[in-house]
Design an enzyme around this catalytic site. Structure first.
Site, PDB file in Angstrom:
ATOM      1  N   CYS A 177     -27.050   7.326  14.145  1.00 10.76           N
ATOM      2  CA  CYS A 177     -25.850   6.827  14.161  1.00 10.76           C
ATOM      3  C   CYS A 177     -25.065   6.861  15.191  1.00 10.76           C
ATOM      4  O   CYS A 177     -23.987   7.435  15.238  1.00 10.76           O
ATOM      5  CB  CYS A 177     -25.018   6.850  12.696  1.00 10.76           C
ATOM      6  SG  CYS A 177     -24.721   8.366  12.383  1.00 10.76           S
TER       7      CYS A 177
ATOM      8  N   ALA B 267     -30.395  12.391   2.224  1.00  9.81           N
ATOM      9  CA  ALA B 267     -29.183  12.498   1.645  1.00  9.81           C
ATOM     10  C   ALA B 267     -27.839  11.839   2.558  1.00  9.81           C
ATOM     11  O   ALA B 267     -27.972  12.002   3.617  1.00  9.81           O
ATOM     12  CB  ALA B 267     -28.675  13.901   1.394  1.00  9.81           C
ATOM     13  N   PRO B 268     -27.160  11.167   1.683  1.00  4.74           N
ATOM     14  CA  PRO B 268     -26.865  10.815   0.343  1.00  4.74           C
ATOM     15  C   PRO B 268     -27.716   9.877  -0.606  1.00  4.74           C
ATOM     16  O   PRO B 268     -27.540   9.747  -1.666  1.00  4.74           O
ATOM     17  CB  PRO B 268     -25.470  10.653   0.076  1.00  4.74           C
ATOM     18  CG  PRO B 268     -25.029   9.830   1.542  1.00  4.74           C
ATOM     19  CD  PRO B 268     -25.816  10.541   2.668  1.00  4.74           C
TER      20      PRO B 268
ATOM     21  N   CYS C  87     -34.919  12.711   5.971  1.00  6.58           N
ATOM     22  CA  CYS C  87     -33.374  13.383   5.974  1.00  6.58           C
ATOM     23  C   CYS C  87     -32.713  12.293   5.109  1.00  6.58           C
ATOM     24  O   CYS C  87     -32.184  11.398   5.641  1.00  6.58           O
ATOM     25  CB  CYS C  87     -32.806  13.387   7.486  1.00  6.58           C
ATOM     26  SG  CYS C  87     -33.804  14.226   8.336  1.00  6.58           S
TER      27      CYS C  87
ATOM     28  N   ASP D 228     -34.281   9.246   9.542  1.00  2.66           N
ATOM     29  CA  ASP D 228     -32.758   8.883   9.857  1.00  2.66           C
ATOM     30  C   ASP D 228     -32.273  10.241  10.200  1.00  2.66           C
ATOM     31  O   ASP D 228     -31.694  10.932   9.536  1.00  2.66           O
ATOM     32  CB  ASP D 228     -32.294   8.218   8.547  1.00  2.66           C
ATOM     33  CG  ASP D 228     -30.781   7.635   8.616  1.00  2.66           C
ATOM     34  OD1 ASP D 228     -30.461   7.061   9.894  1.00  2.66           O
ATOM     35  OD2 ASP D 228     -30.109   7.788   7.787  1.00  2.66           O
TER      36      ASP D 228
ATOM     37  N   ASP E  14     -34.129  16.712   1.860  1.00  4.54           N
ATOM     38  CA  ASP E  14     -32.846  17.164   2.729  1.00  4.54           C
ATOM     39  C   ASP E  14     -32.808  18.486   2.550  1.00  4.54           C
ATOM     40  O   ASP E  14     -33.084  19.171   1.772  1.00  4.54           O
ATOM     41  CB  ASP E  14     -31.642  16.275   2.203  1.00  4.54           C
ATOM     42  CG  ASP E  14     -30.643  16.367   3.193  1.00  4.54           C
ATOM     43  OD1 ASP E  14     -30.416  15.016   4.026  1.00  4.54           O
ATOM     44  OD2 ASP E  14     -29.944  17.200   3.452  1.00  4.54           O
TER      45      ASP E  14
HETATM   46  C1  LIG Z   1     -27.847  10.725   9.000  1.00  2.00           C
HETATM   47  S1  LIG Z   1     -27.854  11.806   7.482  1.00  2.00           S
HETATM   48  C2  LIG Z   1     -29.027  10.924   6.416  1.00  2.00           C
HETATM   49  C3  LIG Z   1     -28.398   9.660   5.840  1.00  2.00           C
HETATM   50  C4  LIG Z   1     -29.236   9.221   4.874  1.00  2.00           C
HETATM   51  N1  LIG Z   1     -30.739   8.895   5.212  1.00  2.00           N
HETATM   52  C5  LIG Z   1     -28.796   7.924   4.109  1.00  2.00           C
HETATM   53  O1  LIG Z   1     -29.433   6.494   4.339  1.00  2.00           O
HETATM   54  O2  LIG Z   1     -27.857   8.146   3.185  1.00  2.00           O
HETATM   55  C6  LIG Z   1     -28.993  13.178   8.161  1.00  2.00           C
HETATM   56  C7  LIG Z   1     -29.383  14.124   6.997  1.00  2.00           C
HETATM   57  O3  LIG Z   1     -30.183  15.145   7.695  1.00  2.00           O
HETATM   58  C8  LIG Z   1     -29.999  16.064   6.930  1.00  2.00           C
HETATM   59  N2  LIG Z   1     -31.006  17.403   7.659  1.00  2.00           N
HETATM   60  C9  LIG Z   1     -30.534  17.816   8.855  1.00  2.00           C
HETATM   61  N3  LIG Z   1     -31.600  18.621   9.335  1.00  2.00           N
HETATM   62  C10 LIG Z   1     -32.490  18.573   8.151  1.00  2.00           C
HETATM   63  C11 LIG Z   1     -33.734  19.139   8.199  1.00  2.00           C
HETATM   64  N4  LIG Z   1     -34.233  20.010   9.221  1.00  2.00           N
HETATM   65  N5  LIG Z   1     -34.517  18.835   7.112  1.00  2.00           N
HETATM   66  C12 LIG Z   1     -34.215  17.975   6.274  1.00  2.00           C
HETATM   67  N6  LIG Z   1     -32.732  17.243   6.332  1.00  2.00           N
HETATM   68  C13 LIG Z   1     -32.120  17.651   7.297  1.00  2.00           C
HETATM   69  C14 LIG Z   1     -28.859  16.444   6.784  1.00  2.00           C
HETATM   70  O4  LIG Z   1     -28.272  17.351   5.683  1.00  2.00           O
HETATM   71  C15 LIG Z   1     -28.368  14.992   6.437  1.00  2.00           C
HETATM   72  O5  LIG Z   1     -28.094  14.868   5.115  1.00  2.00           O
END
Ligand SMILES: C[S@@+](CC[C@H](N)C(=O)[O-])C[C@H]1O[C@@H](n2cnc3c(N)ncnc32)[C@H](O)[C@@H]1O
Length: 456
Positions: free
Chosen positions: A375, A241-242, A239, A325, A263
């Protein structure tokens, strides 16, 4: 209504632990909400050590941004900055507040709750965030600024707002009411320059820092150091993004090895790719994909191996390190004035996180490491997931982390004392101190880190 239901749920969640520690759960939750309404006073920035291997060069760039910030505000003392004692690429910037000696001006500006939260983190007020302003406001006039903490006011208010509001500091008008409401309204622009914010908490605008440094919360910066990727590793960021952690991992790998950054959100993929490009990283390969389906059913999918680093799915046991994450409730983000959280959404998240965790375990090589982070302060998204993973996948073991900067995990869901000591929890200082009986006094956003290894 949502807020009341959510508070009752939180009390229910923390009640067994509070009883065990002879604490009154109502007081603990009330104090937690008060702490979450304030920003952490220390901000952190990661210096891009690929661009400026000598951290002091990065320090100079960050200093320039900070000095400009101070010049524009009434910061009497310059803001202090230091390299983190355990994280050599991290700069800590000390803020201050609340500055309760500020004079209140007769003219008031009401801003949206989210805009108010950004102001507490060091932002100025921009036109779209304004809800209310007096008619006779002139450019350059001093005003007191309030946030609509109940999220209830309509846009265009003329009189002073008498609903729930929070004072966030004083500023000078850079535009007038006509610029914000009505037919000639401008869509954006600096509206109020915050000259005396309640909290001095410099927001280090990413654009100003360009490719030299990246503002990130302290616990997020601990993640990549704990996972310790090597220059020959094949790493999966499920996961991504960003891209805060993906770019950090890639930098620690000196732009070598391979990172697959997935993502599910098409919109967020743009910022992920932008950040990877901005830091000149060529070892990060980004794919728009749902990570609950990142593993192929075939155990030796030859085409994945041949095309690597191509798109998912990947065969089982393919990665040396996996970072999950996870998408979470964000119950830990600060500052936050209001908790109108939908209980159904909140309670459905752990199930979704389990789906992602199950894929992570499948994709990990024997001997490989999995880092799970959120978080959130919710034990259901944290300690409960650790317990579930250990009892569901007997091949997984919980391992010690280094560096240890946060508090231990909460002793819930039958986790042993030894297991709790292997976890790192972050968040408001008083809340964590009370519940983990720790002498630490680290005040950050809420965060959780668990590190696992797959047995050989
Ligand atoms: C906590 S944020 C990640 C922040 C990132 N790791 C960073 O450090 O910048 C969680 C991310 O999970 C993504 N997400 C949610 N469900 C997902 C899935 N089934 N597969 C991939 N990404 C997913 C969301 O779009 C979001 O960008």
């Amino acid at each position: 209504m949502e807020q009341t239901k959510f508070m009752a749920y939180l009390k229910e969640l923390f009640e067994p632990l509070c009883n065990q520690l002879s604490l009154h759960v109502g007081d603990v939750i009330e104090n937690l909400c008060a702490e979450l309404a304030t920003p952490p006073l220390t901000s952190s920035v990661r210096v891009n050590t690929l661009k400026t291997p000598i951290v002091s060069e990065g320090v100079e760039s960050v200093k320039d941004v900070l000095e400009k910030y101070c010049r524009e505000r009434n910061c009497s003392t310059s803001i202090s900055m230091s390299v983190h004692p355990l994280l050599p690429d991290v700069l800590l910037i000390e803020g201050s507040g609340p500055h309760s000696d500020l004079r209140l001006y007769d003219k008031e500006i009401l801003v949206e709750m989210t805009c108010g939260q950004s102001v507490l983190r060091g932002a100025d007020v921009y036109g779209p965030g304004i809800l209310g302003a007096p008619k006779d406001l002139f450019i350059g006039e001093s005003v007191s600024v309030y946030a609509d903490s109940g999220n209830e006011s309509r846009k265009g208010l003329v009189k002073k707002y008498d609903g729930p509001k929070v004072y966030i500091g004083n500023g000078k008008a850079c535009q007038t009411r006509a610029d914000w409401f009505g037919p000639s309204a401008k869509s954006s622009g600096l509206a109020i320059r915050m000259t005396d914010p309640l909290y001095i908490s410099p927001s280090l605008n990413e654009m100003l820092l360009n490719d030299v440094a990246f503002p990130q919360s302290l616990p997020s910066l601990v993640v990549s150091h704990v996972l310790k990727p090597t220059e020959t590793d094949r790493v999966l960021d499920m996961c991504a993004a960003p891209g805060g952690k993906a770019t950090h991992l890639a930098t620690l790998m000196r732009n070598k090895g391979v990172i697959i950054a997935l993502d599910r959100s098409a919109g967020k993929m743009k910022s992920l790719k932008h950040n990877v490009k901005r830091f000149g990283l060529t070892n990060v390969h980004c794919f728009h994909h749902d990570s609950t389906a990142a593993c192929s059913s075939k155990s030796d999918d030859a085409s994945s191996q041949r095309n690597f680093p191509g798109p998912p799915p990947y065969p089982p046991a393919f990665f040396d390190k996996v970072l999950l994450d996870a998408p979470c409730s964000g119950l830990g983000q600060r500052p936050r004035f209001n908790f109108s959280i939908n209980l159904t959404d909140f309670t459905s998240l752990p199930l979704y996180q389990k789906k992602l965790l199950a894929q992570a375990v499948l994709l990990l090589k024997p001997g490989g490491k999995l880092l799970y982070s959120t978080c959130s302060l919710s034990p259901e998204e944290n300690e409960a997931q650790v317990k579930w993973l250990l009892s569901t996948f007997k091949e997984m073991i919980l391992i010690e982390q280094s560096p240890v900067i946060g508090y231990p995990g909460l002793s819930m869901f039958e986790l042993s004392r030894e297991e709790c000591l292997k976890l790192q929890r972050f968040g408001p200082a008083a809340f964590n101190k009370q519940l983990s009986s720790s002498p630490l006094s680290l005040d950050t956003i809420g965060f959780f880190i668990a590190l696992f290894e797959k047995k050989n």
